[in-house]
Design a protein around this motif. Structure first.
Motif, PDB file in Angstrom:
ATOM      1  N   ALA A 133     113.215  24.222  55.391  1.00 56.34           N
ATOM      2  CA  ALA A 133     114.665  24.252  55.791  1.00 56.34           C
ATOM      3  C   ALA A 133     115.532  24.997  54.683  1.00 56.34           C
ATOM      4  O   ALA A 133     116.653  25.281  54.734  1.00 56.34           O
ATOM      5  CB  ALA A 133     115.104  22.844  55.981  1.00 56.34           C
ATOM      6  N   ARG A 134     114.858  25.288  53.201  1.00 53.30           N
ATOM      7  CA  ARG A 134     115.486  25.560  52.171  1.00 53.30           C
ATOM      8  C   ARG A 134     115.442  27.083  52.256  1.00 53.30           C
ATOM      9  O   ARG A 134     114.538  28.135  52.691  1.00 53.30           O
ATOM     10  CB  ARG A 134     114.867  25.301  50.968  1.00 53.30           C
ATOM     11  CG  ARG A 134     114.832  23.954  50.742  1.00 53.30           C
ATOM     12  CD  ARG A 134     114.377  23.572  49.322  1.00 53.30           C
ATOM     13  NE  ARG A 134     112.848  23.880  48.984  1.00 53.30           N
ATOM     14  CZ  ARG A 134     112.025  23.401  48.885  1.00 53.30           C
ATOM     15  NH1 ARG A 134     111.994  21.922  48.832  1.00 53.30           N
ATOM     16  NH2 ARG A 134     110.763  23.935  48.553  1.00 53.30           N
ATOM     17  N   GLY A 135     116.702  27.733  51.699  1.00 47.82           N
ATOM     18  CA  GLY A 135     116.911  29.067  51.484  1.00 47.82           C
ATOM     19  C   GLY A 135     116.385  29.534  50.099  1.00 47.82           C
ATOM     20  O   GLY A 135     115.905  28.792  49.462  1.00 47.82           O
ATOM     21  N   ILE A 136     116.770  30.785  49.734  1.00 47.92           N
ATOM     22  CA  ILE A 136     116.284  31.153  48.400  1.00 47.92           C
ATOM     23  C   ILE A 136     116.980  30.547  47.315  1.00 47.92           C
ATOM     24  O   ILE A 136     116.176  29.928  46.474  1.00 47.92           O
ATOM     25  CB  ILE A 136     116.699  32.666  48.169  1.00 47.92           C
ATOM     26  CG1 ILE A 136     115.635  33.424  49.200  1.00 47.92           C
ATOM     27  CG2 ILE A 136     116.323  33.221  47.014  1.00 47.92           C
ATOM     28  CD1 ILE A 136     115.928  34.943  49.250  1.00 47.92           C
ATOM     29  N   THR A 138     118.189  27.387  47.334  1.00 47.18           N
ATOM     30  CA  THR A 138     117.881  26.103  47.431  1.00 47.18           C
ATOM     31  C   THR A 138     116.458  25.797  46.750  1.00 47.18           C
ATOM     32  O   THR A 138     116.315  25.095  46.134  1.00 47.18           O
ATOM     33  CB  THR A 138     118.065  25.481  48.665  1.00 47.18           C
ATOM     34  OG1 THR A 138     119.345  25.625  49.421  1.00 47.18           O
ATOM     35  CG2 THR A 138     117.801  24.022  48.915  1.00 47.18           C
ATOM     36  N   SER A 139     115.513  26.921  47.152  1.00 48.59           N
ATOM     37  CA  SER A 139     114.319  26.823  46.761  1.00 48.59           C
ATOM     38  C   SER A 139     114.391  27.122  44.899  1.00 48.59           C
ATOM     39  O   SER A 139     113.454  26.685  44.329  1.00 48.59           O
ATOM     40  CB  SER A 139     113.648  28.068  47.277  1.00 48.59           C
ATOM     41  OG  SER A 139     113.046  27.639  48.641  1.00 48.59           O
TER      42      SER A 139
END
Length: 189
Positions: A133-136, A138-139
């Motif tokens: 569920a993470r975007g760039i 957030t990752s």
């Protein structure tokens, strides 16, 4: 200062540390006002002795041999010089032991801080959600927090895995030198 004896030690004398001196005063720090048996060794003499002993096998019998052109005037010079050398290296070992204890205290304190910080980073990273569920961004934050948490553990681990053993070896080396017999030999010109 002292000069090394250029010849290799004899077969039976592998653990001899041999130094040529004009007088015994060259072995000691001339600026030290302490009584003879408590005087500091000359820095260059100490470094020479320590570096020579480091190169010897740890189980080799050790002896400090001082070749003197001028014989000391005091009574029982060999005993007095052996006591002074032993006192000096025992004091150096005591100082290293105190440094070791301080390093362990600092390591424990750093470990407690590092563990708390790492736990905080990992808990915060977990709050960012699961990997799918993470975007760039957030990752990036997740990975950054994980790495920063582990980097916070760098110094405590360095203390316990590396610095501790270096100080232990140095203390042992000083105690080994302090226990070595000292032999005076008259040198002829």
């Amino acid at each position: 200062m002292a000069e090394a004896v250029p010849r290799a030690p004899a077969a039976g004398a592998r653990g001899n540390v041999e130094i040529r001196l004009r007088s015994i005063a060259q072995l000691f720090n001339s600026m030290d006002p302490s009584p003879f048996h408590e005087r500091d060794l000359d820095h260059a003499a100490e470094e020479f002795i320590v570096s020579w002993v480091r190169e010897l096998p740890r189980d080799a019998p050790l002896r400090l041999v001082l070749h003197l052109r001028e014989w000391p005037a005091e009574p029982e010079p060999q005993r007095a010089i052996a006591l002074a050398v032993a006192n000096y290296f025992l004091e150096r070992a005591r100082v290293v032991r105190a440094d070791l204890q301080e390093e362990v205290r600092r390591g424990r304190f750093n470990l407690a801080i590092g563990l708390c910080f790492m736990l905080s980073c990992l808990l915060l990273a977990e709050r960012l959600g699961d990997a799918g569920a993470r975007g760039i961004l957030t990752s990036f934050l997740y990975d950054g927090l994980t790495i920063v948490g582990w980097v916070a553990m760098w110094r405590p681990l360095e203390i316990f895995l590396y610095d501790y053993w270096h100080l232990r070896r140095r203390e042992h080396l000083y105690r080994r030198i302090a226990a070595a017999p000292v032999e005076l030999r008259a040198e002829r010109d």
